[in-house]
Motif scaffolding. Structure first.
Motif, PDB file in Angstrom:
ATOM      1  N   ARG A 141       0.782  -1.186  -0.146  1.00  0.00           N
ATOM      2  CA  ARG A 141      -0.034   0.000   0.009  1.00  0.00           C
ATOM      3  C   ARG A 141       1.007   1.263  -0.014  1.00  0.00           C
ATOM      4  O   ARG A 141       0.630   2.133  -0.947  1.00  0.00           O
ATOM      5  CB  ARG A 141      -0.942   0.062   1.177  1.00  0.00           C
ATOM      6  CG  ARG A 141      -2.303  -0.522   1.109  1.00  0.00           C
ATOM      7  CD  ARG A 141      -3.149   0.198   0.146  1.00  0.00           C
ATOM      8  NE  ARG A 141      -4.112  -0.813  -0.383  1.00  0.00           N
ATOM      9  CZ  ARG A 141      -5.298  -1.049   0.291  1.00  0.00           C
ATOM     10  NH1 ARG A 141      -5.417  -0.545   1.523  1.00  0.00           N
ATOM     11  NH2 ARG A 141      -5.976  -1.799  -0.187  1.00  0.00           N
ATOM     12  N   THR A 142       1.638   1.528   1.022  1.00  0.00           N
ATOM     13  CA  THR A 142       2.797   2.500   1.052  1.00  0.00           C
ATOM     14  C   THR A 142       4.057   2.097   1.304  1.00  0.00           C
ATOM     15  O   THR A 142       4.248   0.992   1.888  1.00  0.00           O
ATOM     16  CB  THR A 142       2.521   3.487   2.173  1.00  0.00           C
ATOM     17  OG1 THR A 142       2.456   2.804   3.319  1.00  0.00           O
ATOM     18  CG2 THR A 142       0.958   4.158   2.082  1.00  0.00           C
ATOM     19  N   GLU A 145       7.958   3.594   1.968  1.00  0.00           N
ATOM     20  CA  GLU A 145       8.828   5.049   2.008  1.00  0.00           C
ATOM     21  C   GLU A 145       9.957   4.486   2.688  1.00  0.00           C
ATOM     22  O   GLU A 145      10.121   4.544   3.963  1.00  0.00           O
ATOM     23  CB  GLU A 145       8.142   6.125   2.790  1.00  0.00           C
ATOM     24  CG  GLU A 145       6.898   6.561   2.410  1.00  0.00           C
ATOM     25  CD  GLU A 145       5.814   6.920   3.526  1.00  0.00           C
ATOM     26  OE1 GLU A 145       4.687   7.727   3.296  1.00  0.00           O
ATOM     27  OE2 GLU A 145       5.899   6.729   4.840  1.00  0.00           O
TER      28      GLU A 145
END
Length: 166
Positions: free
Chosen positions: A50-51, A53
């Motif tokens: 989903r994410t 970083e």
């Protein structure tokens, strides 16, 4: 093929596995969403990022779904995870917290949160991967072991090996 070695040291689960692949490639498999989606999770599970970083303080939120009808009651089950990266030393080390979460990224307070240190070490003909999962207490470690964490992680490292050793 090198099998996974695991041992418990106090509140820490240590898992080691060697790969017949360069350290940079094995590290990349842990640091790129497309690579993670190809192998993260036990056999029969599909991962969707989903994410992601990949920097200190950044988060990684993902969903694993059982897509193997042979896994009975697990078939169709979803499992969400959320990690926060603490330290990244390119091609050498990744340190992050790892927690069970929901689809919105809220951490499940009833399940253990662990701090994981993954190290990537040059060895003849490849890379030694060492993962240390540190828990707040021995009971939390035992809970995750009883949930099949060692078998699940071993299974996903087999999936990774099939990719990086090509």
């Amino acid at each position: 093929m090198e099998k996974v070695k695991s041992q418990i040291e106090g509140k820490t689960l240590v898992v080691e596995r060697s790969f017949n692949a360069p350290r940079a490639l094995v590290f990349e498999a842990f640091s790129t969403p497309a690579h993670l989606e190809a192998w993260w999770g036990p056999a029969g599970w599909k991962t969707e990022v989903r994410t992601f970083e990949f920097e200190p303080g950044g988060t990684w939120h993902y969903k694993m779904t059982c897509v193997d009808k042979e896994q009975g009651d697990y078939y169709g089950m979803e499992s969400w995870g959320k990690s926060t990266f603490l330290e990244i030393d390119p091609h050498r080390k990744i340190v992050y917290t790892d927690a069970f979460s929901d689809a919105d990224g809220h951490v499940n307070p009833e399940l253990p949160v662990m701090t994981i240190t993954n190290e990537f070490v040059d060895i003849p003909n490849g890379t030694l991967f060492i993962s240390r999962s540190e828990f707040t207490d021995a009971e939390s470690l035992q809970q995750v072991v009883e949930m099949g964490a060692v078998e699940g992680f071993s299974s996903q490292l087999e999936r990774l090996d099939a990719i990086v050793s090509r």
